[in-house]
Scaffold this motif. Structure first.
Motif, short mmCIF file in Angstrom:
data_model
loop_
_atom_site.label_atom_id
_atom_site.label_comp_id
_atom_site.label_asym_id
_atom_site.label_seq_id
_atom_site.Cartn_x
_atom_site.Cartn_y
_atom_site.Cartn_z
N ARG A 213 -2.50 -65.13 89.79
CA ARG A 213 -2.65 -66.47 90.41
C ARG A 213 -1.11 -66.87 90.43
O ARG A 213 -1.01 -67.81 90.79
CB ARG A 213 -3.30 -67.13 90.27
CG ARG A 213 -5.10 -66.39 91.11
CD ARG A 213 -6.25 -66.92 90.95
NE ARG A 213 -7.30 -66.56 91.27
CZ ARG A 213 -8.72 -67.09 91.59
NH1 ARG A 213 -8.73 -68.66 91.29
NH2 ARG A 213 -9.29 -66.46 92.13
N GLY A 214 -0.51 -67.44 89.32
CA GLY A 214 0.86 -68.25 88.75
C GLY A 214 0.03 -69.50 88.54
O GLY A 214 -0.61 -70.22 88.35
N THR A 215 1.52 -70.50 87.96
CA THR A 215 1.08 -71.51 87.41
C THR A 215 2.04 -72.34 88.20
O THR A 215 3.25 -71.54 88.28
CB THR A 215 0.93 -71.85 86.28
OG1 THR A 215 0.55 -73.05 85.87
CG2 THR A 215 2.57 -71.14 85.37
N GLN A 216 1.74 -73.20 88.86
CA GLN A 216 2.68 -74.32 89.59
C GLN A 216 3.42 -75.40 88.70
O GLN A 216 3.45 -75.97 88.24
CB GLN A 216 1.78 -74.87 90.97
CG GLN A 216 3.08 -75.75 91.38
CD GLN A 216 3.69 -75.33 92.92
OE1 GLN A 216 3.79 -74.52 93.34
NE2 GLN A 216 5.28 -75.70 92.24
N VAL A 217 5.13 -75.09 88.86
CA VAL A 217 5.21 -75.75 88.28
C VAL A 217 6.10 -76.80 88.82
O VAL A 217 7.49 -75.98 90.74
CB VAL A 217 6.84 -75.18 87.09
CG1 VAL A 217 7.22 -75.73 86.25
CG2 VAL A 217 6.36 -74.38 86.12
#
Length: 119
Positions: free
Chosen positions: A111-115
């Motif tokens: 799902r990824g991680t938002q930066v």
């Protein structure tokens, strides 16, 4: 196939630092070269960094000297330390198995991680 879950993203000011990580939910990552990718809406996944075992790693020119990736095989975890962040680093970050020769991903996406980096 290794299934990774990313975490640690957030909102930081330009010039700040952040460390993100991803962990395998099942299989060990030991046999694999691992990499970080990022994606902004409407664009392709972009290679950010990759490494094999204990090497210095490969980095995209845009992050060289600012980002450092590392791994803990025993914890089945990959890390990306990001320093001197820039607004252009804003993206969703993903980890994946990677071909270091082509810098292309080899597995499926988590799902990824938002930066997000504010100016």
């Amino acid at each position: 196939q290794v299934q990774m879950t990313e975490s640690g993203g957030g909102l930081v000011q330009a010039g700040g630092s952040l460390t993100i990580s991803c962990v395998s939910s099942g299989r060990t990552i030991s046999p694999y070269a691992m990499g970080w990718f990022r994606q902004v809406p409407g664009k392709e996944y972009e290679f950010v960094a990759g490494m094999w075992q204990g090497d210095s790693g490969l980095y995209a020119d845009s992050v060289k000297g600012r980002f450092t990736n590392s791994r803990d095989n025993g914890m089945k975890t990959l890390y990306l330390q990001m320093n001197d962040l820039e607004p252009a680093d804003t993206a969703v970050y993903y980890c994946n198995t990677v071909s270091l020769a082509t810098r292309r991903p080899l597995g499926s996406w988590g799902r990824g991680t938002q930066v997000a980096v504010s100016s």
